[in-house]
Design a protein around this motif. Sequence first.
Motif, PDB file in Angstrom:
ATOM      1  N   MET A   1      53.991  11.726  14.835  1.00 34.42           N
ATOM      2  CA  MET A   1      54.261  13.154  14.990  1.00 34.42           C
ATOM      3  C   MET A   1      52.931  13.896  14.985  1.00 34.42           C
ATOM      4  SD  MET A   1      57.580  13.711  12.519  1.00 34.42           S
ATOM      5  CE  MET A   1      56.629  13.465  11.011  1.00 34.42           C
ATOM      6  N   LYS A   2      52.693  14.636  16.058  1.00 35.35           N
ATOM      7  CA  LYS A   2      51.412  15.332  16.127  1.00 35.35           C
ATOM      8  C   LYS A   2      51.493  16.534  17.062  1.00 35.35           C
ATOM      9  CE  LYS A   2      49.357  12.608  19.890  1.00 35.35           C
ATOM     10  NZ  LYS A   2      48.209  11.741  20.282  1.00 35.35           N
ATOM     11  N   VAL A   3      50.416  17.318  17.041  1.00 35.36           N
ATOM     12  CA  VAL A   3      50.261  18.448  17.951  1.00 35.36           C
ATOM     13  C   VAL A   3      49.534  17.967  19.201  1.00 35.36           C
ATOM     14  CG1 VAL A   3      49.162  20.691  18.270  1.00 35.36           C
ATOM     15  CG2 VAL A   3      50.230  20.128  16.073  1.00 35.36           C
ATOM     16  N   LEU A   4      50.147  18.149  20.349  1.00 37.11           N
ATOM     17  CA  LEU A   4      49.499  17.790  21.609  1.00 37.11           C
ATOM     18  C   LEU A   4      48.505  18.856  22.049  1.00 37.11           C
ATOM     19  CD1 LEU A   4      52.292  16.321  23.911  1.00 37.11           C
ATOM     20  CD2 LEU A   4      50.413  15.091  22.808  1.00 37.11           C
ATOM     21  N   SER A   5      48.870  20.108  21.862  1.00 40.16           N
ATOM     22  CA  SER A   5      47.963  21.188  22.240  1.00 40.16           C
ATOM     23  C   SER A   5      48.223  22.414  21.382  1.00 40.16           C
ATOM     24  CB  SER A   5      48.104  21.540  23.726  1.00 40.16           C
ATOM     25  OG  SER A   5      49.349  22.141  23.994  1.00 40.16           O
ATOM     26  N   VAL A   6      47.158  23.174  21.161  1.00 42.63           N
ATOM     27  CA  VAL A   6      47.243  24.486  20.523  1.00 42.63           C
ATOM     28  C   VAL A   6      47.015  25.508  21.626  1.00 42.63           C
ATOM     29  CG1 VAL A   6      46.269  26.029  18.785  1.00 42.63           C
ATOM     30  CG2 VAL A   6      46.370  23.553  18.360  1.00 42.63           C
ATOM     31  N   ASN A   7      47.949  26.461  21.768  1.00 50.22           N
ATOM     32  CA  ASN A   7      47.964  27.345  22.921  1.00 50.22           C
ATOM     33  C   ASN A   7      47.837  28.804  22.487  1.00 50.22           C
ATOM     34  OD1 ASN A   7      48.785  24.931  24.454  1.00 50.22           O
ATOM     35  ND2 ASN A   7      50.768  25.256  23.475  1.00 50.22           N
ATOM     36  N   VAL A   8      46.946  29.516  23.143  1.00 56.42           N
ATOM     37  CA  VAL A   8      46.677  30.920  22.819  1.00 56.42           C
ATOM     38  C   VAL A   8      46.950  31.756  24.058  1.00 56.42           C
ATOM     39  CG1 VAL A   8      44.858  32.569  22.199  1.00 56.42           C
ATOM     40  CG2 VAL A   8      45.040  30.384  20.993  1.00 56.42           C
ATOM     41  N   GLY A   9      47.525  32.946  23.857  1.00 60.62           N
ATOM     42  CA  GLY A   9      47.953  33.783  24.966  1.00 60.62           C
ATOM     43  C   GLY A   9      46.817  34.499  25.685  1.00 60.62           C
ATOM     44  N   ARG A  10      47.022  34.670  26.989  1.00 59.22           N
ATOM     45  CA  ARG A  10      46.136  35.499  27.810  1.00 59.22           C
ATOM     46  C   ARG A  10      46.927  36.739  28.204  1.00 59.22           C
ATOM     47  NH1 ARG A  10      42.876  31.491  31.977  1.00 59.22           N
ATOM     48  NH2 ARG A  10      42.047  30.052  30.403  1.00 59.22           N
ATOM     49  N   PRO A  11      46.471  37.910  27.842  1.00 61.46           N
ATOM     50  CA  PRO A  11      47.232  39.123  28.179  1.00 61.46           C
ATOM     51  C   PRO A  11      47.427  39.256  29.688  1.00 61.46           C
ATOM     52  CG  PRO A  11      45.449  39.604  26.648  1.00 61.46           C
ATOM     53  CD  PRO A  11      45.229  38.210  27.125  1.00 61.46           C
ATOM     54  N   ARG A  12      48.635  39.628  30.062  1.00 58.02           N
ATOM     55  CA  ARG A  12      48.946  39.868  31.465  1.00 58.02           C
ATOM     56  C   ARG A  12      49.985  40.981  31.521  1.00 58.02           C
ATOM     57  NH1 ARG A  12      50.342  35.391  34.610  1.00 58.02           N
ATOM     58  NH2 ARG A  12      51.607  36.762  35.893  1.00 58.02           N
ATOM     59  N   PRO A  13      50.122  41.666  32.654  1.00 60.24           N
ATOM     60  CA  PRO A  13      51.120  42.738  32.762  1.00 60.24           C
ATOM     61  C   PRO A  13      52.526  42.233  32.482  1.00 60.24           C
ATOM     62  CG  PRO A  13      49.593  42.825  34.605  1.00 60.24           C
ATOM     63  CD  PRO A  13      49.302  41.537  33.877  1.00 60.24           C
ATOM     64  N   ASN A  14      53.355  43.113  31.924  1.00 62.35           N
ATOM     65  CA  ASN A  14      54.739  42.754  31.605  1.00 62.35           C
ATOM     66  C   ASN A  14      55.708  43.719  32.288  1.00 62.35           C
ATOM     67  OD1 ASN A  14      57.182  42.015  30.572  1.00 62.35           O
ATOM     68  ND2 ASN A  14      56.572  42.091  28.424  1.00 62.35           N
ATOM     69  N   PRO A  15      56.033  43.459  33.561  1.00 65.70           N
ATOM     70  CA  PRO A  15      56.977  44.340  34.257  1.00 65.70           C
ATOM     71  C   PRO A  15      58.414  44.128  33.809  1.00 65.70           C
ATOM     72  CG  PRO A  15      56.395  42.482  35.657  1.00 65.70           C
ATOM     73  CD  PRO A  15      55.537  42.369  34.423  1.00 65.70           C
ATOM     74  N   TRP A  16      58.687  43.032  33.089  1.00 64.40           N
ATOM     75  CA  TRP A  16      60.058  42.676  32.736  1.00 64.40           C
ATOM     76  C   TRP A  16      60.582  43.494  31.557  1.00 64.40           C
ATOM     77  CZ3 TRP A  16      56.326  38.501  32.647  1.00 64.40           C
ATOM     78  CH2 TRP A  16      56.100  37.986  33.921  1.00 64.40           C
ATOM     79  N   LYS A  17      59.680  44.033  30.755  1.00 67.30           N
ATOM     80  CA  LYS A  17      60.095  44.897  29.650  1.00 67.30           C
ATOM     81  C   LYS A  17      59.446  46.277  29.719  1.00 67.30           C
ATOM     82  CE  LYS A  17      61.486  41.861  25.849  1.00 67.30           C
ATOM     83  NZ  LYS A  17      61.203  41.494  24.444  1.00 67.30           N
ATOM     84  N   ARG A  18      58.779  46.550  30.815  1.00 69.65           N
ATOM     85  CA  ARG A  18      58.098  47.824  30.998  1.00 69.65           C
ATOM     86  C   ARG A  18      57.106  48.085  29.855  1.00 69.65           C
ATOM     87  NH1 ARG A  18      63.197  51.639  32.938  1.00 69.65           N
ATOM     88  NH2 ARG A  18      63.776  50.377  34.757  1.00 69.65           N
ATOM     89  N   LEU A  19      56.408  47.039  29.486  1.00 70.61           N
ATOM     90  CA  LEU A  19      55.344  47.127  28.498  1.00 70.61           C
ATOM     91  C   LEU A  19      54.010  46.915  29.203  1.00 70.61           C
ATOM     92  CD1 LEU A  19      56.941  44.987  25.635  1.00 70.61           C
ATOM     93  CD2 LEU A  19      56.629  47.468  25.642  1.00 70.61           C
ATOM     94  N   PRO A  20      52.922  47.407  28.613  1.00 71.30           N
ATOM     95  CA  PRO A  20      51.631  47.264  29.291  1.00 71.30           C
ATOM     96  C   PRO A  20      51.150  45.831  29.400  1.00 71.30           C
ATOM     97  CG  PRO A  20      51.357  48.234  27.114  1.00 71.30           C
ATOM     98  CD  PRO A  20      52.815  48.233  27.395  1.00 71.30           C
ATOM     99  N   ALA A  21      51.605  44.962  28.503  1.00 71.28           N
ATOM    100  CA  ALA A  21      51.104  43.582  28.529  1.00 71.28           C
ATOM    101  C   ALA A  21      52.083  42.658  27.813  1.00 71.28           C
ATOM    102  CB  ALA A  21      49.732  43.493  27.857  1.00 71.28           C
ATOM    103  N   THR A  22      51.879  41.362  28.028  1.00 72.95           N
ATOM    104  CA  THR A  22      52.583  40.320  27.293  1.00 72.95           C
ATOM    105  C   THR A  22      51.603  39.198  26.998  1.00 72.95           C
ATOM    106  OG1 THR A  22      54.339  38.634  27.389  1.00 72.95           O
ATOM    107  CG2 THR A  22      53.365  39.285  29.483  1.00 72.95           C
TER     108      THR A  22
END
Length: 228
Positions: free
Chosen positions: A1-22
């Motif tokens: 049992m282990k972690v394959l990858s640690v993932n961090v978000g890159r901000p991008r526009p969010n048209p699906w919730k009408r927010l400035p970013a996701t």
Amino acid sequence: MKVLSVNVGRPRPNPWKRLPATGIDKRPVTGPVAVSAPGPKGTGAVGLAGDRAYDVKHHGGDDQAVYAYAREDLDGWQRALGRDLANGAFGENLTTTGIDVNAALLGERWRIGSAVLEVSCPRIPCATFAGWLEQEGWLRTFTRAALPGPYLRVVEPGALAAGDPVTVLSRPSDHRVTVALSFRALTTEPELLPRLLEVAAFPDAERETIRRRVGRGPGAAHDGPGTP
């Protein structure tokens, strides 16, 4: 049992919730990443350094500090959808292998690297997730499968990295409420909701809403949780 990858978000526009970013566009990073308790929901802070939530009403905070999803489940979705899904494709911070994250009990504690994390609640799919996947009927399909992956809170801060073992330190002995069961209770099987009230690790912020839904508090006939 282990972690394959640690993932961090890159901000991008969010048209699906009408927010400035996701921050759902998460990519694997190299080297150790610091993890700490972000504090109350409402600021956008999350557990991993360099990451954040932008829908501050529904995401982030101590109970949703880190999100994990199993590579095995991503592989299953690859086959079902007929498309490649990279680590981080579901917006998860930790892509794991060798552990059934949906069978984990709420309150179960894992050591990863020098940090200790606790399973707190399931991920509930939202409009951003549906828009990001660009898959017709995705919310219904994902919900029906009941493979949500868990959110984790940070019990002991530290650092973690790809390749770190996932060691289960403890499992609650007073209940058998798994991540999958709690997800079904919150989505398709409300008759299971009373079981969540018996779980100490379940987020306090959700308890009053559940009490109203099951008739254990005022406004039971009129209230119910929204899906972020």
